[in-house]
Design an enzyme around this catalytic site. Structure first.
Site, PDB file in Angstrom:
ATOM      1  N   ASN A 102      -8.377   3.177   7.872  1.00 13.12           N
ATOM      2  CA  ASN A 102      -7.179   3.998   7.702  1.00 13.12           C
ATOM      3  C   ASN A 102      -6.971   5.008   8.811  1.00 13.12           C
ATOM      4  OD1 ASN A 102      -9.596   4.701   6.092  1.00 13.12           O
ATOM      5  ND2 ASN A 102      -8.563   6.666   5.875  1.00 13.12           N
TER       6      ASN A 102
ATOM      7  N   ALA B 207      -0.112   0.536  -4.015  1.00  7.87           N
ATOM      8  CA  ALA B 207       1.322   0.304  -3.806  1.00  7.87           C
ATOM      9  C   ALA B 207       1.957   1.237  -2.775  1.00  7.87           C
ATOM     10  CB  ALA B 207       2.048   0.465  -5.143  1.00  7.87           C
ATOM     11  N   HIS B 208       1.485   2.496  -2.745  1.00  6.64           N
ATOM     12  CA  HIS B 208       2.235   3.473  -1.934  1.00  6.64           C
ATOM     13  C   HIS B 208       2.037   3.319  -0.433  1.00  6.64           C
ATOM     14  CE1 HIS B 208      -0.800   6.779  -0.981  1.00  6.64           C
ATOM     15  NE2 HIS B 208      -1.492   6.053  -1.843  1.00  6.64           N
TER      16      HIS B 208
ATOM     17  N   THR C 191      -2.063   1.832 -22.000  1.00  6.93           N
ATOM     18  CA  THR C 191      -0.713   1.275 -21.889  1.00  6.93           C
ATOM     19  C   THR C 191      -0.320   1.192 -20.420  1.00  6.93           C
ATOM     20  OG1 THR C 191      -0.153   2.172 -24.038  1.00  6.93           O
ATOM     21  CG2 THR C 191       1.695   1.645 -22.588  1.00  6.93           C
TER      22      THR C 191
ATOM     23  N   CYS D 251      -6.701  12.444   2.776  1.00  8.13           N
ATOM     24  CA  CYS D 251      -7.544  13.194   1.855  1.00  8.13           C
ATOM     25  C   CYS D 251      -8.389  14.231   2.581  1.00  8.13           C
ATOM     26  CB  CYS D 251      -8.452  12.251   1.101  1.00  8.13           C
ATOM     27  SG  CYS D 251      -7.698  10.673   0.834  1.00  8.13           S
TER      28      CYS D 251
END
Ligand code: PLP
Length: 393
Positions: A149, A198-199, A235, A323
């Site tokens: 990254n 996803a982001h 959920t 981060c």
């Protein structure tokens, strides 16, 4: 604003937002419910699963949704360690993994596992012979990231997968930066577990997935209901998952064109910085590199000051991973490729998207030239360096 921080996160694509909207509104049913309002959600979740599976040549039932890349990495490592404990307690990883992997390994060490952190070369590449030599009879897991990254280096994942398969060792790859950006084929590469988020591909934040090869015995990560085939209870985040599916389909559709544009912009920016800003060094492999990644160290300056001054000109970049920015420790990735502390401190990561233009990049280079020279004027180290150049000492 010129946005050059796409490795930290990307702009949610309008078609992704549009796909998600009904699931915040009228299609609010619980996917576990029997009635059709619920089953519509279930169908949408499974369609997303199919779209995501096809990006990595997996089967739909091998994709398990998580709350992001960090959770997927935690799950892969902790569950593999626990599920294969009887076989052994040795894990192999590298020094340039994301903290989601490194800190999980530290945790496992405290739980009685032994971890080998492989060195990498000056470009950030793992040496497969060194990896082979690190394998022991009690090695149960190899975890090597697909692409870094910070410096964008793409690891020899296929070779590592072949070695792991031959020796009967599980192979996990953190593909958070590679998924949807470069071709990834879990069959061809012999990958057993793969993390994605996803982001990083114009999808929503807080949703990711772990690919788990069929037949692999891996314990559940979150205990509770029967969701995700009993392996990850709770959920489902239906809008997020639908957004991830739409982002994955979009990434597949655009991968070739987007990659080509980004590579061209990346090489243009690299060349111009190397031509116009003295005493800089490109970090990461020049060719085996993510399409949009540019990472430089500028001698005699602080990356933090550079970032602040770029921000004042409307340019968003980063000095380390998302981060770790905000912390003053030098990046562990830059130290792993052999940079000295002061060189690692003077680093800048710019990660492009296909929406950037050469005109923007020209502006960035002009801004960099001015800021770097201004900061160097204030640096006593640079003053000493100039004096020593003059006197030849
Ligand atoms: N792994 C890598 C290589 C990353 O770049 C990131 C995010 O920066 C993560 C894991 C964590 O992913 P998430 O932000 O979805 O938790």
């Amino acid at each position: 604003m010129i946005y050059l921080d796409n490795a930290a996160t990307t702009k949610t694509a309008p078609e992704v937002v549009e796909a998600m909207l009904p699931y915040f509104g009228e299609a609010y049913g619980n996917p576990s419910a029997i009635y059709s309002l619920g089953s519509a959600g279930k169908k949408a979740v499974n369609e997303a699963r199919r779209a995501i599976a096809s990006v990595i040549n997996a089967r739909q039932e091998e994709i398990y949704f998580t709350a992001g890349g960090t959770e997927a990495d935690n799950w892969a490592l902790k569950a593999a360690a626990e599920s294969y404990r009887e076989k052994g307690r040795h894990i192999i990883t590298t020094k340039l993994e994301h903290h989601a992997v490194l800190h999980t390994c530290r945790y496992l060490e405290k739980k009685g596992y032994e971890v080998t952190y492989l060195d990498v070369d000056a470009d950030g590449l793992v040496d497969v012979d060194v990896l082979k030599a690190a394998i022991r009879p009690d090695t149960i897991l190899i975890s090597v990231m697909f692409a870094n990254n910070e410096i964008g280096t793409i690891e020899p994942v296929g070779e590592i997968g072949a070695i792991a398969r031959e020796r009967g060792i599980l192979f996990h790859t953190d593909a958070v930066q590679a998924f949807g950006q470069v071709p990834v084929d879990v069959e061809e590469l012999n990958v057993d577990m793969l993390s994605a988020s996803a982001h990083k591909v114009n999808g929503p934040k807080g949703v990711g997935m772990l690919y788990i090869r069929t037949g692999l015995k891996l314990r559940s990560f979150i205990h509770g209901g029967a969701q995700e085939r009993n392996r990850r209870a709770g959920t489902e985040n239906v809008p997020g998952i639908v957004g991830f599916g739409a982002a994955a389909a979009r990434a597949m559709r655009l991968m070739e064109d987007k990659g080509k544009k980004e590579r061209e912009l990346r090489d243009y920016l690299i060349q111009n910085i190397e031509k116009q800003v003295p005493y800089c060094r490109l970090n990461g492999h020049r060719e085996r590199r993510l399409p949009g990644n540019v990472n430089f160290s500028f001698r005699f300056i602080e990356g933090e000051s550079l970032l602040i001054m770029l921000d004042m000109k409307g340019i968003c970049a980063s000095s380390g991973s998302a981060c770790t920015s905000g912390s003053l420790d030098p990046s562990h990735v830059l130290l792993a490729i052999g940079l000295k502390h002061e060189e690692a401190h003077g680093s800048l990561r710019m990660t492009l998207s296909e929406e950037n233009t050469k005109e923007e990049l020209d502006e960035v280079v002009e801004a960099l030239k001015a800021i770097v020279s201004r900061l160097r004027e204030m640096s006593p180290l640079y003053e000493d360096f100039v004096k020593s150049q003059k006197t030849g000492k």
